[in-house]
Design a protein around this motif. Structure first.
Motif, PDB file in Angstrom:
ATOM      1  N   SER A  73      -2.715   5.544   0.003  1.00 14.35           N
ATOM      2  CA  SER A  73      -3.715   4.484   0.136  1.00 14.35           C
ATOM      3  C   SER A  73      -3.940   4.128   1.601  1.00 14.35           C
ATOM      4  O   SER A  73      -5.078   3.880   2.018  1.00 14.35           O
ATOM      5  CB  SER A  73      -3.271   3.241  -0.640  1.00 14.35           C
ATOM      6  OG  SER A  73      -3.255   3.486  -2.026  1.00 14.35           O
ATOM      7  N   PHE A 116       0.834  -1.194   0.000  1.00 14.38           N
ATOM      8  CA  PHE A 116       0.000   0.000   0.000  1.00 14.38           C
ATOM      9  C   PHE A 116       0.872   1.247   0.000  1.00 14.38           C
ATOM     10  O   PHE A 116       1.834   1.349   0.770  1.00 14.38           O
ATOM     11  CB  PHE A 116      -0.918   0.042   1.229  1.00 14.38           C
ATOM     12  CG  PHE A 116      -2.031  -0.971   1.209  1.00 14.38           C
ATOM     13  CD1 PHE A 116      -2.668  -1.306   0.028  1.00 14.38           C
ATOM     14  CD2 PHE A 116      -2.442  -1.593   2.376  1.00 14.38           C
ATOM     15  CE1 PHE A 116      -3.693  -2.246   0.008  1.00 14.38           C
ATOM     16  CE2 PHE A 116      -3.457  -2.525   2.377  1.00 14.38           C
ATOM     17  CZ  PHE A 116      -4.085  -2.857   1.180  1.00 14.38           C
ATOM     18  N   TYR A 158      -7.595   4.318   3.051  1.00 13.62           N
ATOM     19  CA  TYR A 158      -8.220   3.085   3.512  1.00 13.62           C
ATOM     20  C   TYR A 158      -8.553   3.152   5.002  1.00 13.62           C
ATOM     21  O   TYR A 158      -9.591   2.630   5.433  1.00 13.62           O
ATOM     22  CB  TYR A 158      -7.292   1.889   3.245  1.00 13.62           C
ATOM     23  CG  TYR A 158      -7.249   1.429   1.812  1.00 13.62           C
ATOM     24  CD1 TYR A 158      -7.720   2.241   0.777  1.00 13.62           C
ATOM     25  CD2 TYR A 158      -6.722   0.186   1.457  1.00 13.62           C
ATOM     26  CE1 TYR A 158      -7.675   1.827  -0.545  1.00 13.62           C
ATOM     27  CE2 TYR A 158      -6.676  -0.241   0.137  1.00 13.62           C
ATOM     28  CZ  TYR A 158      -7.145   0.594  -0.857  1.00 13.62           C
ATOM     29  OH  TYR A 158      -7.103   0.179  -2.167  1.00 13.62           O
ATOM     30  N   VAL A 169     -13.683   3.349  -4.253  1.00 15.67           N
ATOM     31  CA  VAL A 169     -12.581   3.298  -3.285  1.00 15.67           C
ATOM     32  C   VAL A 169     -13.013   2.563  -2.022  1.00 15.67           C
ATOM     33  O   VAL A 169     -12.259   1.736  -1.473  1.00 15.67           O
ATOM     34  CB  VAL A 169     -12.104   4.728  -2.942  1.00 15.67           C
ATOM     35  CG1 VAL A 169     -11.118   4.701  -1.775  1.00 15.67           C
ATOM     36  CG2 VAL A 169     -11.469   5.385  -4.152  1.00 15.67           C
ATOM     37  N   ALA A 196     -11.347  -0.960  -0.542  1.00 14.52           N
ATOM     38  CA  ALA A 196     -10.810  -1.023   0.821  1.00 14.52           C
ATOM     39  C   ALA A 196     -11.456  -2.148   1.622  1.00 14.52           C
ATOM     40  O   ALA A 196     -10.765  -2.936   2.285  1.00 14.52           O
ATOM     41  CB  ALA A 196     -11.016   0.317   1.519  1.00 14.52           C
TER      42      ALA A 196
END
Length: 316
Positions: free
Chosen positions: A25, A21, A29, A71, A75
């Motif tokens: 991110s 990641f 997340y 998104v 996640a």
């Protein structure tokens, strides 16, 4: 409060277990997963009993844009694969990805204008031209350029090893002009405070952060300055990644080769990046022209476009 502490610990462990990641991110997340599980707790759902219907309920309980829903889905799916395995129903949920449409890509002429806007009489300019040419010649992401180490760059062989998206190493190739720019930068770099740094690119200013590695933001800022000087708009490091793919294909590179060189996971990704490909480049592949032996040069093409007689140019 207990539930919030537990879920935050779970999310922290998940994000730090997955080293691929990016920093952005991780932040994104963390926010999305925390919001989701707190909502789920408020609705009486336990993490282990959540199913795709529950996720769908969350995705549409408020008026989010498609991009945001995408998104969130990514996640949640990644978390459930980590926590409960690939067979959990939530580990395989999908949502429609927002189609951004064609995005900024430089034409060949615009790329030349950008490159010639750089003042290479300064050390800063020599560095920046090397960065821009590598971005456009390799398709590297800006974070990958910023993290390049000197030991992993082999100018004479025109290749480098970069730590790329997905937490893996990849070999990238570049070619003569970029190699020349890179060689000039390495020579100039020895005269700066960067000579003892492991990073290839860094600040050369004596007043501000001398010797510090360049950040993504700093590279983006420098590129914005040059694009304004060249009279171009919306030029970002990522637009050079699209430019790499588009111009390579326009110049005749097979899509599979571009996919391999750029590090895309699928041909579909390459196609999305190259939506602004110039269809007029098909001219040299024209079935009719090739069948009839008609190969006009640039002057002849201009005569055709202006409507002038080109009968003498035709070769039977």
């Amino acid at each position: 409060m207990y539930y919030k502490t537990v879920i935050e610990t779970e999310i922290f462990t998940f994000l730090n277990t997955n080293q691929h990641f990016s920093p952005n991110s991780r932040v994104l997340y963390k926010v999305q997963l925390t919001n989701f599980f707190l909502w789920a707790a408020g609705e009486g759902y336990e993490p282990s009993t959540i199913n795709p219907t529950t996720v769908n309920e969350y995705l549409y309980h408020t008026n989010w844009a498609k991009g945001t829903r995408y998104v969130i889905t990514v996640a949640i799916r990644a978390f459930y694969r980590y926590k409960y395995g690939a067979n959990h129903p939530v580990a395989n949920i999908k949502t429609q990805r927002l189609d951004p449409g064609p995005q900024r890509t430089l034409s060949e002429n615009e790329l030349v204008r950008l490159l010639t806007s750089v003042d290479t009489t300064t050390i800063q300019g020599i560095r920046d031209l090397s960065i821009i040419t590598l971005l456009a010649d390799t398709g590297l992401r800006v974070s990958e350029i910023a993290n390049l180490e000197v030991k992993n760059v082999h100018v004479s062989e025109m290749r480098l090893d970069a730590f790329v998206k997905g937490g893996k190493w990849a070999e990238k190739v570049f070619f003569d002009y970029s190699a020349s720019c890179l060689y000039s930068w390495i020579q100039a770099r020895e005269k700066t405070t960067l000579k003892d740094s492991k990073f290839l690119y860094g600040s050369v200013s004596r007043r501000k952060n001398p010797g510090r590695p360049l950040t993504r933001a700093a590279i983006g800022y420098r590129l914005e300055l040059y694009s304004k000087q060249a009279g171009l708009e919306n030029v970002t490091p990522h637009s050079l990644r699209r430019t790499f793919a588009t111009l390579a294909i326009e110049n005749g590179a097979p899509t599979r080769l571009v996919q391999r060189a750029g590090g895309w996971s699928s041909i579909e990704m390459v196609e999305r990046y190259t939506r602004k490909i110039n269809a007029a480049k098909l001219r040299k592949f024209s079935p009719i022209n090739n069948a009839m032996g008609f190969y006009p040069d640039a002057v002849e093409v201009q005569r055709i476009r202006t409507g002038r007689d080109f009968e003498d140019d035709y070769e039977a």
